[in-house]
Scaffold this motif. Structure first.
Motif, PDB file in Angstrom:
ATOM      1  N   LEU A  28       0.780  -1.102   0.130  1.00  0.00           N
ATOM      2  CA  LEU A  28      -0.200  -0.090  -0.033  1.00  0.00           C
ATOM      3  C   LEU A  28       0.916   1.372   0.146  1.00  0.00           C
ATOM      4  CD1 LEU A  28      -2.809  -0.885   2.528  1.00  0.00           C
ATOM      5  CD2 LEU A  28      -2.894  -1.036  -0.087  1.00  0.00           C
ATOM      6  N   GLU A  32       0.972   4.285  -2.761  1.00  0.00           N
ATOM      7  CA  GLU A  32       1.123   5.854  -2.539  1.00  0.00           C
ATOM      8  C   GLU A  32       1.685   6.558  -3.281  1.00  0.00           C
ATOM      9  OE1 GLU A  32       1.857   6.593   1.676  1.00  0.00           O
ATOM     10  OE2 GLU A  32       0.009   5.601   2.313  1.00  0.00           O
ATOM     11  N   ASN A  53      -7.419   4.487  -5.896  1.00  0.00           N
ATOM     12  CA  ASN A  53      -7.657   4.760  -4.267  1.00  0.00           C
ATOM     13  C   ASN A  53      -8.583   4.120  -3.760  1.00  0.00           C
ATOM     14  OD1 ASN A  53      -5.334   6.608  -4.287  1.00  0.00           O
ATOM     15  ND2 ASN A  53      -6.254   8.304  -5.154  1.00  0.00           N
ATOM     16  N   LYS A  54      -9.543   3.903  -4.331  1.00  0.00           N
ATOM     17  CA  LYS A  54     -10.807   3.045  -3.943  1.00  0.00           C
ATOM     18  C   LYS A  54     -10.444   1.676  -3.536  1.00  0.00           C
ATOM     19  CE  LYS A  54     -14.213   5.654  -6.596  1.00  0.00           C
ATOM     20  NZ  LYS A  54     -15.299   5.468  -7.716  1.00  0.00           N
ATOM     21  N   LYS A  55      -9.624   1.154  -4.395  1.00  0.00           N
ATOM     22  CA  LYS A  55      -9.212  -0.415  -4.261  1.00  0.00           C
ATOM     23  C   LYS A  55      -8.236  -0.202  -3.089  1.00  0.00           C
ATOM     24  CE  LYS A  55     -10.640  -2.095  -8.557  1.00  0.00           C
ATOM     25  NZ  LYS A  55     -11.500  -1.020  -8.699  1.00  0.00           N
ATOM     26  N   VAL A  56      -7.467   0.725  -2.860  1.00  0.00           N
ATOM     27  CA  VAL A  56      -6.456   0.596  -1.779  1.00  0.00           C
ATOM     28  C   VAL A  56      -7.170   0.871  -0.494  1.00  0.00           C
ATOM     29  CG1 VAL A  56      -4.742   2.268  -0.660  1.00  0.00           C
ATOM     30  CG2 VAL A  56      -4.666   1.649  -2.893  1.00  0.00           C
ATOM     31  N   SER A  57      -8.419   1.802  -0.450  1.00  0.00           N
ATOM     32  CA  SER A  57      -9.059   1.734   0.720  1.00  0.00           C
ATOM     33  C   SER A  57      -9.662   0.483   1.340  1.00  0.00           C
ATOM     34  CB  SER A  57     -10.188   2.719   0.467  1.00  0.00           C
ATOM     35  OG  SER A  57      -9.698   4.179   0.224  1.00  0.00           O
ATOM     36  N   ILE A  58     -10.267  -0.249   0.135  1.00  0.00           N
ATOM     37  CA  ILE A  58     -10.779  -1.657   0.387  1.00  0.00           C
ATOM     38  C   ILE A  58      -9.904  -2.294   1.051  1.00  0.00           C
ATOM     39  CG2 ILE A  58     -11.777  -3.682  -0.483  1.00  0.00           C
ATOM     40  CD1 ILE A  58     -12.766  -1.864  -2.676  1.00  0.00           C
ATOM     41  N   GLN A  60      -7.275  -1.500   2.992  1.00  0.00           N
ATOM     42  CA  GLN A  60      -6.932  -1.041   4.127  1.00  0.00           C
ATOM     43  C   GLN A  60      -8.176  -1.627   5.202  1.00  0.00           C
ATOM     44  OE1 GLN A  60      -6.710   3.014   2.879  1.00  0.00           O
ATOM     45  NE2 GLN A  60      -4.364   3.012   3.167  1.00  0.00           N
ATOM     46  N   GLU A  61      -9.238  -1.587   4.680  1.00  0.00           N
ATOM     47  CA  GLU A  61     -10.359  -1.938   5.649  1.00  0.00           C
ATOM     48  C   GLU A  61     -10.114  -3.546   6.108  1.00  0.00           C
ATOM     49  OE1 GLU A  61     -14.551  -1.720   4.397  1.00  0.00           O
ATOM     50  OE2 GLU A  61     -14.007  -0.187   3.032  1.00  0.00           O
ATOM     51  N   GLN A  64      -7.911  -3.930   8.875  1.00  0.00           N
ATOM     52  CA  GLN A  64      -8.477  -3.783  10.073  1.00  0.00           C
ATOM     53  C   GLN A  64      -9.437  -4.879  10.591  1.00  0.00           C
ATOM     54  OE1 GLN A  64      -7.965  -0.744  11.888  1.00  0.00           O
ATOM     55  NE2 GLN A  64      -6.719  -0.141  10.416  1.00  0.00           N
ATOM     56  N   THR A  97     -10.219  -7.277  -5.617  1.00  0.00           N
ATOM     57  CA  THR A  97      -9.597  -6.008  -5.334  1.00  0.00           C
ATOM     58  C   THR A  97      -7.901  -5.947  -5.926  1.00  0.00           C
ATOM     59  OG1 THR A  97     -11.207  -5.460  -3.774  1.00  0.00           O
ATOM     60  CG2 THR A  97      -9.297  -4.100  -3.997  1.00  0.00           C
TER      61      THR A  97
END
Length: 205
Positions: A28, A32, A53-58, A60-61, A64, A97
């Motif tokens: 990730l 960036e 960016n949308k897929k990076v956010s997924i 990152q979820e 968590q 993703t």
């Protein structure tokens, strides 16, 4: 110099590769830097950067919700084992993703490699279009292909892009820098691609 920064990130990711796979956090971080570079080229890559960016956010979820999964391959294997590779809803499956992020990585490596090796009078737009047609194009709908194809012709010249990437250095040093960058990017791409090859997951919807 963008190429130096991206190479350092790519090399760090490559060096951290273990039998468990590709480190998620470092992957990730690399994205960036790659997105920062693509954004610096202007609106031409806006569509691709937004999608990345949308897929990076997924992913990152998933960091968590699945903190014990430290590699991309472990996330994918988890979904293979639980038959979740084509899960619908939110978030989309990690397998789907990561597949699309790896396709984008292939495009960037292909574009940068071809840009470096092209004749000095070659148009950067021609190089980018060939790289796009070879990689991402086959996964995009007709309207997207037409839009991206037209946008690529707004790219700066090959000389300008290489200077932006490498700075004002001799051509031989520039070529060596780009070769090292592309080699590391391809190494990460191939490492991720391997699990999709093994489980025949390249056509995830």
């Amino acid at each position: 110099m963008a190429a130096v920064k991206m190479y350092e990130r790519a090399k760090e990711l490559e060096a951290a590769y273990t039998e468990d796979g590709t480190d998620i956090a470092l992957f990730l971080v690399l994205w960036e830097d790659l997105c920062e570079f693509l954004t610096s080229l202007g609106t031409v890559f806006g569509f691709i950067v937004s999608d990345i960016n949308k897929k990076v956010s997924i992913i990152q979820e998933y960091q968590q919700t699945e903190p014990d999964k430290k590699t991309l391959q472990s996330l994918i294997q988890m979904e293979i084992d639980t038959n979740q590779t084509i899960r619908k809803g939110h978030p989309p499956s990690a397998s789907r993703t990561i597949l699309r992020l790896n396709r984008a990585l292939e495009f960037i490596e292909c574009f940068l490699s071809a840009l470096s090796e092209a004749p000095s009078d070659e148009s950067s737009a021609t190089v980018a279009r060939a790289a796009y047609d070879k990689t991402l194009s086959k996964h995009h709908a007709w309207l997207v292909r037409k839009t991206v194809g037209a946008a690529l012709y707004t790219l700066s010249s090959r000389e300008t892009l290489l200077t932006q990437l490498c700075g004002e250095i001799p051509e031989d040093e520039q070529a060596a820098m780009m070769k090292n960058l592309c080699k590391s990017l391809d190494s990460s791409y191939q490492a991720i691609k391997k699990i999709y090859d093994e489980h025949k997951l390249h056509e995830l919807p």
